[in-house]
Scaffold this active site. Structure first.
Site, short mmCIF file in Angstrom:
data_model
loop_
_atom_site.label_atom_id
_atom_site.label_comp_id
_atom_site.label_asym_id
_atom_site.label_seq_id
_atom_site.Cartn_x
_atom_site.Cartn_y
_atom_site.Cartn_z
N SER A 30 0.87 -1.20 0.00
CA SER A 30 0.00 0.00 0.00
C SER A 30 0.89 1.23 0.00
O SER A 30 2.02 1.20 0.50
CB SER A 30 -0.86 0.01 1.26
OG SER A 30 -1.46 1.28 1.45
N TYR A 90 -1.73 -0.85 10.27
CA TYR A 90 -1.72 -1.08 8.82
C TYR A 90 -0.43 -0.53 8.20
O TYR A 90 0.26 -1.22 7.45
CB TYR A 90 -2.95 -0.41 8.21
CG TYR A 90 -3.14 -0.63 6.72
CD1 TYR A 90 -3.67 -1.82 6.23
CD2 TYR A 90 -2.81 0.37 5.80
CE1 TYR A 90 -3.86 -2.00 4.86
CE2 TYR A 90 -2.99 0.19 4.44
CZ TYR A 90 -3.53 -1.00 3.97
OH TYR A 90 -3.71 -1.18 2.62
N LYS A 136 2.30 -3.07 6.51
CA LYS A 136 2.48 -2.98 5.05
C LYS A 136 3.92 -2.57 4.71
O LYS A 136 4.49 -3.02 3.72
CB LYS A 136 1.48 -1.98 4.45
CG LYS A 136 0.04 -2.50 4.42
CD LYS A 136 -0.12 -3.67 3.45
CE LYS A 136 -1.58 -4.03 3.23
NZ LYS A 136 -1.78 -5.06 2.20
P1 NDP Z 1 -11.23 -5.96 -0.10
O1 NDP Z 1 -11.61 -5.76 1.32
O2 NDP Z 1 -12.12 -5.49 -1.17
O3 NDP Z 1 -10.89 -7.50 -0.34
C1 NDP Z 1 -10.02 -8.17 0.51
C2 NDP Z 1 -9.94 -9.62 0.09
O4 NDP Z 1 -9.09 -10.31 1.00
C3 NDP Z 1 -11.27 -10.32 0.12
O5 NDP Z 1 -11.31 -11.32 -0.87
C4 NDP Z 1 -11.26 -10.95 1.50
O6 NDP Z 1 -12.17 -12.04 1.54
C5 NDP Z 1 -9.81 -11.38 1.59
N1 NDP Z 1 -9.29 -11.59 2.93
C6 NDP Z 1 -9.25 -10.70 3.95
N2 NDP Z 1 -8.73 -11.27 5.04
C7 NDP Z 1 -8.43 -12.55 4.70
C8 NDP Z 1 -7.87 -13.64 5.40
N3 NDP Z 1 -7.53 -13.55 6.70
N4 NDP Z 1 -7.69 -14.81 4.74
C9 NDP Z 1 -8.05 -14.92 3.44
N5 NDP Z 1 -8.57 -13.92 2.73
C10 NDP Z 1 -8.77 -12.74 3.36
O7 NDP Z 1 -9.78 -5.30 -0.24
P2 NDP Z 1 -9.12 -4.47 -1.44
O8 NDP Z 1 -9.37 -5.13 -2.73
O9 NDP Z 1 -9.44 -3.05 -1.22
O10 NDP Z 1 -7.59 -4.64 -1.04
C11 NDP Z 1 -6.80 -5.73 -1.46
C12 NDP Z 1 -5.39 -5.47 -0.97
O11 NDP Z 1 -4.93 -4.23 -1.50
C13 NDP Z 1 -5.28 -5.37 0.55
O12 NDP Z 1 -4.10 -5.98 0.99
C14 NDP Z 1 -5.22 -3.87 0.78
O13 NDP Z 1 -4.52 -3.55 1.96
C15 NDP Z 1 -4.48 -3.40 -0.45
N6 NDP Z 1 -4.73 -2.00 -0.80
C16 NDP Z 1 -6.02 -1.57 -1.09
C17 NDP Z 1 -6.22 -0.25 -1.43
C18 NDP Z 1 -7.59 0.28 -1.76
O14 NDP Z 1 -7.75 1.52 -1.87
N7 NDP Z 1 -8.59 -0.53 -1.97
C19 NDP Z 1 -5.12 0.72 -1.46
C20 NDP Z 1 -3.83 0.15 -1.16
C21 NDP Z 1 -3.67 -1.16 -0.84
P3 NDP Z 1 -12.79 -12.60 2.92
O15 NDP Z 1 -13.14 -11.40 3.76
O16 NDP Z 1 -13.98 -13.40 2.49
O17 NDP Z 1 -11.73 -13.44 3.53
#
Ligand code: NDP
Length: 262
Positions: A143, A156, A160
């Site tokens: 991130s 976070y 990260k």
């Molecule tokens: P979302 O919350 O939309 O999706 C997160 C995904 O991770 C889901 O599929 C969720 O499914 C899964 N997940 C979360 N925890 C676990 C776990 N313990 N085990 C397995 N799967 C898990 O997130 P984003 O798409 O927004 O973000 C994706 C990545 O990008 C993250 O690491 C985030 O920190 C990073 N990021 C996002 C930004 C943004 O603006 N969106 C900016 C910068 C970085 P489920 O809950 O069913 O497990």
């Protein structure tokens, strides 16, 4: 541009929604066989149906990658289905909200396990099969907060940042085997999670969640808008391909100019 990804096996943690789902769809469109791990069964089923309907080959599994058992399950399921992996996208992650003075140790531990240990454990599990297959790619979705912190989420920011360093050190160790490791630092990406947060935050003040999102982007990102998940995912898909064959151990920003340093 032919990315040469046809037939490759790609594991995407957190590939059921948001950026991870867009990466999974992008890789499947290029002909890769994708394995998606997440915890919520319904969202996994929806992702599987969407990718399969578009002609993609997809395996989904329920796993909590913040645990050693969950990571073992991802490795075992992928090995059983495809004999190993060519590509690993460590994407699962989530934001936090706390102060250093008030957050308990177990909260720090949870995020360390989710953002750092998942990447370490899955790399340990998949590198042997990548070696056998003649090389591979590992991408760590960190991130912009790894470098430019947001004040309300110290855990976070710190975890990260640690993931970026894990990525750098992995790259040095693994490139000997033809495995390229890089990190991607996204800025604001408009995922369903961001939309529901914006809806919650604006519920008591008229519900203009789009206005909230627009203002946030205008205040923070020179481009003046959020990225779509697909805009972020396209960059990951490119980095997975041999077209990015000299990209090793780097951290790439996909942030609409949000990073304030060079
Ligand atoms: P979302 O919350 O939309 O999706 C997160 C995904 O991770 C889901 O599929 C969720 O499914 C899964 N997940 C979360 N925890 C676990 C776990 N313990 N085990 C397995 N799967 C898990 O997130 P984003 O798409 O927004 O973000 C994706 C990545 O990008 C993250 O690491 C985030 O920190 C990073 N990021 C996002 C930004 C943004 O603006 N969106 C900016 C910068 C970085 P489920 O809950 O069913 O497990």
């Amino acid at each position: 541009m032919d990315l040469g990804l046809s037939g490759k096996v790609a594991v995407i943690t957190g590939g059921s929604v948001g950026i991870g789902l867009a990466i999974a769809k992008g890789l499947a469109t290029e002909g890769a066989r994708v394995v998606i791990a997440a915890r919520n069964e319904e969202r996994l089923a929806a992702a599987r149906a969407e990718i399969a309907a578009a002609g993609g080959e997809v395996v989904t599994l329920i796993a909590d990658v913040a645990t050693a058992e969950g990571c073992d399950k991802v490795i075992a399921t992928t090995t059983e289905a495809f004999g190993g992996a060519d590509i690993l996208i460590n994407n699962a992650g989530t934001g936090s909200n706390e102060t250093i003075m008030e957050a308990p140790d177990d909260k720090w531990q949870f995020y360390w396990d989710l953002h750092v240990m998942a990447a370490v454990r899955l790399a340990r599990g998949f590198v042997p099969s990548m070696r056998t297959r003649g090389g591979g790619v590992i991408l760590n979705n960190a991130s912009i907060c790894a470098t430019q912190p947001l004040w309300y989420e110290p855990i976070y920011n710190v975890t990260k940042s640690a993931l970026v360093m894990a990525s750098k050190t992995m790259s040095t160790e693994f490139i000997k085997d033809g495995i390229r490791v890089n990190a991607v630092n996204c800025g604001f990406v408009l995922t369903p999670d961001w939309i529901s947060t914006a809806k919650q935050l604006t519920a008591d003040s008229g519900g203009d969640w789009q206005g909230y999102i627009e203002n946030l982007a205008k205040e923070n990102a020179p481009i003046g808008r959020f990225a779509s998940p697909e805009e972020a995912a396209d960059f990951f898909v490119f980095l997975c391909s041999d077209r990015a064959s000299y990209s090793v151990g780097s951290t790439y920003y996909v942030d609409g100019g949000m990073l304030k340093t060079i």
